[in-house]
Design a protein around this motif. Structure first.
Motif, mmCIF file in Angstrom:
data_model
loop_
_atom_site.group_PDB
_atom_site.id
_atom_site.type_symbol
_atom_site.label_atom_id
_atom_site.label_comp_id
_atom_site.label_asym_id
_atom_site.label_seq_id
_atom_site.Cartn_x
_atom_site.Cartn_y
_atom_site.Cartn_z
ATOM 1 N N UNK A 193 0.856 -1.193 0.000
ATOM 2 C CA UNK A 193 0.000 0.000 0.000
ATOM 3 C C UNK A 193 0.889 1.238 0.000
ATOM 4 N N UNK A 194 0.672 2.155 -0.934
ATOM 5 C CA UNK A 194 1.430 3.406 -0.891
ATOM 6 C C UNK A 194 0.535 4.524 -0.370
ATOM 7 N N UNK A 195 1.115 5.329 0.521
ATOM 8 C CA UNK A 195 0.419 6.517 1.020
ATOM 9 C C UNK A 195 1.034 7.696 0.279
ATOM 10 N N UNK A 196 0.255 8.327 -0.595
ATOM 11 C CA UNK A 196 0.840 9.319 -1.485
ATOM 12 C C UNK A 196 -0.055 10.549 -1.589
ATOM 13 N N UNK A 197 0.442 11.605 -2.239
ATOM 14 C CA UNK A 197 -0.375 12.824 -2.346
ATOM 15 C C UNK A 197 0.114 13.821 -3.381
ATOM 16 N N UNK A 198 1.396 13.813 -3.671
ATOM 17 C CA UNK A 198 1.939 14.883 -4.501
ATOM 18 C C UNK A 198 2.309 16.062 -3.630
ATOM 19 N N UNK A 199 1.320 16.714 -3.067
ATOM 20 C CA UNK A 199 1.575 17.895 -2.243
ATOM 21 C C UNK A 199 2.123 17.491 -0.864
ATOM 22 N N UNK A 200 2.965 18.353 -0.320
ATOM 23 C CA UNK A 200 3.515 18.097 1.003
ATOM 24 C C UNK A 200 2.621 18.634 2.113
ATOM 25 N N UNK A 201 2.816 18.115 3.297
ATOM 26 C CA UNK A 201 2.127 18.658 4.468
ATOM 27 C C UNK A 201 0.652 18.341 4.572
ATOM 28 N N UNK A 202 0.187 17.360 3.805
ATOM 29 C CA UNK A 202 -1.242 17.054 3.846
ATOM 30 C C UNK A 202 -1.576 15.946 4.851
ATOM 31 N N UNK A 203 -0.547 15.257 5.346
ATOM 32 C CA UNK A 203 -0.781 14.222 6.358
ATOM 33 C C UNK A 203 -0.411 12.812 5.927
ATOM 34 N N UNK A 204 0.558 12.695 5.017
ATOM 35 C CA UNK A 204 0.954 11.364 4.552
ATOM 36 C C UNK A 204 1.573 10.532 5.675
ATOM 37 N N UNK A 205 2.555 11.119 6.369
ATOM 38 C CA UNK A 205 3.251 10.348 7.396
ATOM 39 C C UNK A 205 2.323 10.039 8.570
#
Lengths: 89, 269
Positions: free
Chosen positions: B5-17
Motif C-alpha cells: 500500500x502506498x500513502x501518497x499525495x503529490x503535495x507536502x504537508x497534507x498528512x501522509x506520514x
C-alpha cells in the motif's frame, strides 16, 4: 455569527464553490493533456517539415489536436496555408 | 504475499506520514503483520511520528547496499508486536533507492508480512516514484484545498502510467481517496470544499475523512500514531478507515457540525 450573516451566507456564493469550478476546469484540462499520445509533438514537427518542402509555412501554422471520446479517438491536423503569392515555384 | 500500500499525495504537508503511521498501526492492531517503510530519503520523519527515532541503527539504504540485513534494520514497535518500522536513510544521495534495490526489499518483506505500507515523500521526484512503483493499492491523501486536489489528480495520472502494474499490463493499482484536515464548520459556511465536491472532481473511492483535530499534533509530539488516541475524532476516523480498507462497512462520521448543547455553549463559549 449573527442572524444577518446567516441569511447572507446562505445567499452569496461561498469561496468553496469558486474553488470547485476552477478545479473542475483545471482537472479536465490536465486529464485531456495526459491522455494525449506522447508522439504528438514529434508528429507535428515532422508534418511541418514535409509541408515546408513545398509551401513556405510558419512554425505555428500547423496545429495537431487529439481528442478522445468514449469509443473513438480523433486526430485533427490543421494547416494554415499562406496566400498563393508566397508559394515556392 | 503481502499487499503493498502506498500513502501518497503529490503535495507536502497534507498528512501522509500521519496517515502511514496510523494506518499501519491500525492494520497491526487488527492482527495483520505489517511493515511501514519510510521512502523519504534525506528527510526521514516516520521514525519520529512512530516514536522510535532513538532505536534506529540501520536503515532502508543500508539494506539495499547490503550493509545490513532486513531484520537488523526493522524496528519492532513496542506497543504492538505485529508492527515493524523500516526507517529512511538520512543520506543526501537522492538516488540511493534503486528500482532493483527497492524491489528486492519489497520482495523480502512480502515473504513474511501481510501488509507493507509505503510512506511516500512529497513531490513527483525519484523517492515518490519508488514508493508507488511496486504498489497494489494507493491511498491518496488530500486536503479540501485547491492545490492539494490538483496535485492528487496529477498523482493519479502517474499511478496509472508509471507503476510496475502499469508497465506489466496488470490490473491497475486500486486507488482510494482519504480526505484529511476536514473542517465541517467551514464546509457549512461555504468556505471549504466538501467531501462530495472533492469526490466529484477526483472521482475516487472514498476510504475516509479525517477531521482537523488537535489530537494529531498531540500525538506527533509524543511519538504515538494518532489512531492510538481512541477518544479523539481523528483516531476514530482513522480506525474506521482501516476497517473500511479491510472490507467492513463503516458509515462516515464527523462530516457535519456537532450540535453543541445549550449548556456547553454557555459554559465553554
Amino acid at each position: 455569527m449573527g442572524l444577518l450573516d446567516y441569511f447572507r451566507g446562505q445567499r452569496s456564493k461561498g469561496s468553496a464553490e469558486l474553488a470547485k469550478e476552477r478545479l473542475q476546469i483545471l482537472v479536465a484540462h490536465d486529464r485531456a493533456e495526459r491522455s494525449r499520445p506522447l508522439y504528438l509533438p514529434k508528429l507535428q514537427r515532422e508534418i511541418l517539415e514535409v509541408i515546408r518542402k513545398y509551401v513556405a509555412v510558419d512554425m505555428d501554422a500547423i496545429s495537431v489536436n487529439y481528442e478522445q471520446d468514449e469509443d473513438r479517438e480523433v486526430l485533427e491536423v490543421n494547416v494554415v496555408l499562406p496566400d498563393a503569392v508566397d508559394q515556392r515555384s | 504475499m503481502a499487499r503493498i500500500i502506498v500513502i501518497t499525495s503529490g503535495k507536502g504537508g497534507v498528512g501522509k506520514t500521519t496517515t502511514a503511521a496510523a494506518f499501519a498501526m491500525g492494520l497491526a492492531q487488527r492482527g495483520h503483520k505489517t511493515a511501514v517503510v519510510d521512502f523519504d530519503v534525506g528527510l526521514r520523519n516516520l521514525d519520529l511520528i512512530m516514536g522510535c527515532e532513538r532505536r534506529v541503527v540501520f536503515d532502508f539504504v543500508n539494506v539495499i547496499n547490503g550493509e545490513a540485513n532486513l531484520n537488523q534494520a526493522l524496528i519492532r514497535d513496542k506497543r504492538c508486536d505485529q508492527l515493524f518500522v523500516l526507517p529512511a536513510s538520512q543520506t543526501r544521495d537522492k538516488d540511493a533507492l534503486t528500482k532493483d534495490g527497492v524491489g528486492q526489499v519489497i520482495d523480502e518483506l512480502s515473504k513474511t508480512f501481510d501488509y507493507v505500507v509505503c510512506d511516500s515523500p512529497a513531490g513527483i521526484e525519484h523517492g515518490a516514484m519508488m514508493a508507488m512503483y511496486y504498489a497494489d493499492d494507493a491511498i491518496v491523501v488530500t486536503n479540501p484545498e485547491v492545490s492539494s486536489v490538483r496535485d492528487s489528480d496529477r498523482m493519479l495520472g502517474i499511478l496509472s502510467s508509471k507503476s510496475r502494474r502499469a508497465e506489466a499490463n496488470e490490473a491497475p493499482i486500486e486507488e482510494f481517496l482519504l480526505l484529511t484536515r476536514y473542517v465541517p464548520e467551514r464546509v457549512a459556511r461555504g468556505e471549504m470544499l466538501s467531501v462530495d465536491d472533492v469526490q466529484e472532481i477526483l472521482s475516487l473511492k472514498l476510504i475516509g475523512v479525517i477531521p482537523e483535530s488537535q489530537a494529531v499534533l498531540n500525538a506527533s509530539n509524543a511519538g504515538n500514531p494518532v489512531i492510538l488516541d481512541k477518544h479523539s475524532q481523528a483516531g476514530m476516523a482513522y480506525s474506521d478507515t482501516v476497517d473500511r480498507y479491510l472490507g467492513q462497512e463503516r458509515p462516515h462520521r464527523f462530516l457535519t457540525i456537532e450540535k453543541k448543547g445549550l449548556l456547553s455553549r454557555w459554559f465553554k463559549g
